[in-house]
Motif scaffolding. Structure first.
Motif, PDB file in Angstrom:
ATOM      1  N   PRO A  38       0.812  -1.222   0.000  1.00 50.26           N
ATOM      2  CA  PRO A  38       0.000   0.000   0.000  1.00 50.26           C
ATOM      3  C   PRO A  38       0.846   1.274   0.000  1.00 50.26           C
ATOM      4  CG  PRO A  38      -0.811  -1.552   1.648  1.00 50.26           C
ATOM      5  CD  PRO A  38       0.501  -2.088   1.148  1.00 50.26           C
ATOM      6  N   ASN A  39       0.378   2.251  -0.763  1.00 52.35           N
ATOM      7  CA  ASN A  39       0.985   3.575  -0.805  1.00 52.35           C
ATOM      8  C   ASN A  39       0.516   4.342   0.430  1.00 52.35           C
ATOM      9  OD1 ASN A  39       1.916   6.126  -1.445  1.00 52.35           O
ATOM     10  ND2 ASN A  39       0.539   6.428  -3.177  1.00 52.35           N
ATOM     11  N   ASN A  40       1.441   4.756   1.257  1.00 53.72           N
ATOM     12  CA  ASN A  40       1.095   5.511   2.463  1.00 53.72           C
ATOM     13  C   ASN A  40       0.731   6.967   2.170  1.00 53.72           C
ATOM     14  OD1 ASN A  40       1.440   3.386   4.299  1.00 53.72           O
ATOM     15  ND2 ASN A  40       3.646   3.698   4.295  1.00 53.72           N
ATOM     16  N   TYR A  41       0.919   7.416   0.932  1.00 52.45           N
ATOM     17  CA  TYR A  41       0.663   8.807   0.566  1.00 52.45           C
ATOM     18  C   TYR A  41      -0.187   8.903  -0.706  1.00 52.45           C
ATOM     19  CZ  TYR A  41       4.385   9.135   3.916  1.00 52.45           C
ATOM     20  OH  TYR A  41       5.133   8.993   5.045  1.00 52.45           O
ATOM     21  N   PRO A  42      -1.355   8.263  -0.739  1.00 52.81           N
ATOM     22  CA  PRO A  42      -2.160   8.239  -1.968  1.00 52.81           C
ATOM     23  C   PRO A  42      -2.718   9.612  -2.363  1.00 52.81           C
ATOM     24  CG  PRO A  42      -3.417   7.324  -0.159  1.00 52.81           C
ATOM     25  CD  PRO A  42      -2.016   7.536   0.353  1.00 52.81           C
ATOM     26  N   ASN A  43      -2.759  10.560  -1.463  1.00 53.12           N
ATOM     27  CA  ASN A  43      -3.278  11.886  -1.778  1.00 53.12           C
ATOM     28  C   ASN A  43      -2.198  12.856  -2.231  1.00 53.12           C
ATOM     29  OD1 ASN A  43      -5.933  11.129  -1.129  1.00 53.12           O
ATOM     30  ND2 ASN A  43      -5.500  11.449   1.040  1.00 53.12           N
ATOM     31  N   ARG A  44      -0.958  12.376  -2.327  1.00 48.76           N
ATOM     32  CA  ARG A  44       0.168  13.211  -2.744  1.00 48.76           C
ATOM     33  C   ARG A  44       0.755  12.620  -4.021  1.00 48.76           C
ATOM     34  NH1 ARG A  44       4.593  13.003   1.368  1.00 48.76           N
ATOM     35  NH2 ARG A  44       3.126  14.251   2.555  1.00 48.76           N
ATOM     36  N   PRO A  45       0.513  13.224  -5.171  1.00 44.69           N
ATOM     37  CA  PRO A  45       1.127  12.700  -6.399  1.00 44.69           C
ATOM     38  C   PRO A  45       2.645  12.876  -6.365  1.00 44.69           C
ATOM     39  CG  PRO A  45      -0.653  14.235  -6.911  1.00 44.69           C
ATOM     40  CD  PRO A  45      -0.377  14.343  -5.437  1.00 44.69           C
ATOM     41  N   TYR A  46       3.361  11.780  -6.496  1.00 52.58           N
ATOM     42  CA  TYR A  46       4.823  11.824  -6.552  1.00 52.58           C
ATOM     43  C   TYR A  46       5.286  10.751  -7.520  1.00 52.58           C
ATOM     44  CZ  TYR A  46       4.550   7.894  -3.239  1.00 52.58           C
ATOM     45  OH  TYR A  46       4.260   6.701  -2.626  1.00 52.58           O
ATOM     46  N   ILE A  47       6.483  10.925  -8.041  1.00 53.99           N
ATOM     47  CA  ILE A  47       6.995  10.026  -9.071  1.00 53.99           C
ATOM     48  C   ILE A  47       8.002   9.062  -8.467  1.00 53.99           C
ATOM     49  CG2 ILE A  47       8.373   9.897 -11.189  1.00 53.99           C
ATOM     50  CD1 ILE A  47       7.067  12.528 -12.027  1.00 53.99           C
ATOM     51  N   VAL A  48       7.843   7.797  -8.836  1.00 58.05           N
ATOM     52  CA  VAL A  48       8.809   6.756  -8.496  1.00 58.05           C
ATOM     53  C   VAL A  48       9.504   6.380  -9.805  1.00 58.05           C
ATOM     54  CG1 VAL A  48       9.131   4.409  -7.626  1.00 58.05           C
ATOM     55  CG2 VAL A  48       7.347   5.883  -6.634  1.00 58.05           C
ATOM     56  N   SER A  49      10.824   6.343  -9.791  1.00 61.94           N
ATOM     57  CA  SER A  49      11.592   5.982 -10.976  1.00 61.94           C
ATOM     58  C   SER A  49      12.520   4.826 -10.621  1.00 61.94           C
ATOM     59  CB  SER A  49      12.408   7.189 -11.460  1.00 61.94           C
ATOM     60  OG  SER A  49      13.159   6.847 -12.604  1.00 61.94           O
ATOM     61  N   VAL A  50      12.424   3.745 -11.387  1.00 63.74           N
ATOM     62  CA  VAL A  50      13.252   2.563 -11.169  1.00 63.74           C
ATOM     63  C   VAL A  50      14.062   2.330 -12.444  1.00 63.74           C
ATOM     64  CG1 VAL A  50      13.261   0.094 -10.667  1.00 63.74           C
ATOM     65  CG2 VAL A  50      11.471   1.549  -9.684  1.00 63.74           C
ATOM     66  N   GLU A  51      15.384   2.284 -12.302  1.00 61.11           N
ATOM     67  CA  GLU A  51      16.255   2.058 -13.455  1.00 61.11           C
ATOM     68  C   GLU A  51      16.944   0.713 -13.295  1.00 61.11           C
ATOM     69  OE1 GLU A  51      20.289   4.033 -15.231  1.00 61.11           O
ATOM     70  OE2 GLU A  51      18.606   5.371 -14.795  1.00 61.11           O
ATOM     71  N   PHE A  52      16.877  -0.095 -14.338  1.00 60.08           N
ATOM     72  CA  PHE A  52      17.499  -1.417 -14.337  1.00 60.08           C
ATOM     73  C   PHE A  52      18.524  -1.456 -15.476  1.00 60.08           C
ATOM     74  CE2 PHE A  52      17.612  -6.018 -15.277  1.00 60.08           C
ATOM     75  CZ  PHE A  52      17.961  -6.482 -14.019  1.00 60.08           C
ATOM     76  N   PRO A  53      19.816  -1.255 -15.181  1.00 57.02           N
ATOM     77  CA  PRO A  53      20.833  -1.150 -16.225  1.00 57.02           C
ATOM     78  C   PRO A  53      21.374  -2.487 -16.738  1.00 57.02           C
ATOM     79  CG  PRO A  53      21.815  -0.699 -14.100  1.00 57.02           C
ATOM     80  CD  PRO A  53      20.337  -0.915 -13.859  1.00 57.02           C
ATOM     81  N   GLU A  54      20.879  -3.586 -16.215  1.00 58.32           N
ATOM     82  CA  GLU A  54      21.410  -4.906 -16.593  1.00 58.32           C
ATOM     83  C   GLU A  54      20.400  -5.732 -17.373  1.00 58.32           C
ATOM     84  OE1 GLU A  54      22.745  -6.753 -13.005  1.00 58.32           O
ATOM     85  OE2 GLU A  54      24.125  -5.133 -12.536  1.00 58.32           O
ATOM     86  N   TYR A  55      19.530  -5.079 -18.130  1.00 55.14           N
ATOM     87  CA  TYR A  55      18.466  -5.791 -18.846  1.00 55.14           C
ATOM     88  C   TYR A  55      19.032  -6.626 -19.991  1.00 55.14           C
ATOM     89  CZ  TYR A  55      14.563  -6.952 -21.711  1.00 55.14           C
ATOM     90  OH  TYR A  55      13.663  -7.676 -22.437  1.00 55.14           O
ATOM     91  N   THR A  56      18.549  -7.847 -20.113  1.00 55.10           N
ATOM     92  CA  THR A  56      18.849  -8.705 -21.262  1.00 55.10           C
ATOM     93  C   THR A  56      17.615  -9.500 -21.634  1.00 55.10           C
ATOM     94  OG1 THR A  56      19.644 -10.562 -19.926  1.00 55.10           O
ATOM     95  CG2 THR A  56      21.298  -8.983 -20.663  1.00 55.10           C
ATOM     96  N   SER A  57      17.479  -9.763 -22.930  1.00 52.90           N
ATOM     97  CA  SER A  57      16.476 -10.677 -23.466  1.00 52.90           C
ATOM     98  C   SER A  57      17.060 -11.248 -24.754  1.00 52.90           C
ATOM     99  CB  SER A  57      15.145  -9.952 -23.722  1.00 52.90           C
ATOM    100  OG  SER A  57      15.312  -8.930 -24.676  1.00 52.90           O
TER     101      SER A  57
END
Length: 167
Positions: A38-57
């Protein structure tokens, strides 16, 4: 030393395991790998950014590996993705054969299914193959959200700021 604990609700999370036991689900990518809390701050719009530099397919035509950086950005509504499960999700692509455009869009669909975010964007920044660099951006807005105009403003400002730092 006193240990303190946040208000985060984590009892249901499985990917991290207990006492060093981690559950790896690498049979192929699917939204079920993504665990949320659960998001503890649903009334506050904020951005989460996740970077994964080891991607392979794998390329579906040649079977050759594709490499890249995957960046997943979102504005949570009620749910947040647990970071270890997102890493396991990205690892599940290692033996998966698919075109890069399909991968970015499938990831977006999986994140939207797991999170139901106000906004989500997947950036696939794939390494050059055959002297060609391919970047794929897939994006979703929750157009039914009451604060969609505020969300769009936040996203626009985020993109402008990010472009200043990448130049």
């Amino acid at each position: 030393m006193t240990t303190t604990k946040s208000q985060d609700k984590t009892d249901h999370l499985q990917a991290l395991g207990k006492g060093g036991e981690t559950t790896y689900q690498l049979e192929g990518p699917h939204s079920g790998i993504l665990e949320t809390f659960p998001n503890n701050y649903p009334n506050r719009p904020y951005i989460v950014s996740v970077e994964f530099p080891e991607y392979t397919s794998l390329c579906p035509m040649t079977g050759q590996p594709d490499f890249g950086v995957i960046v997943m950005e979102y504005i949570p509504k009620e749910r947040i993705v647990e970071s270890k499960s997102i890493k396991l999700y990205f690892f599940a692509y290692r033996n998966h054969q698919s075109f890069m455009e399909t991968i970015a869009n499938t990831m977006l669909e999986d994140f939207v299914e797991a999170l139901d975010p106000l906004w989500c964007r997947v950036k696939g920044l794939f390494s050059p193959r055959g002297a060609t660099t391919l970047h794929v951006f897939a994006e979703h807005f929750d157009t039914k959200a009451e604060n969609i105009e505020e969300v769009k403003t936040i996203v626009s400002e985020w993109k402008q700021e990010a472009s200043r730092h990448s130049s």
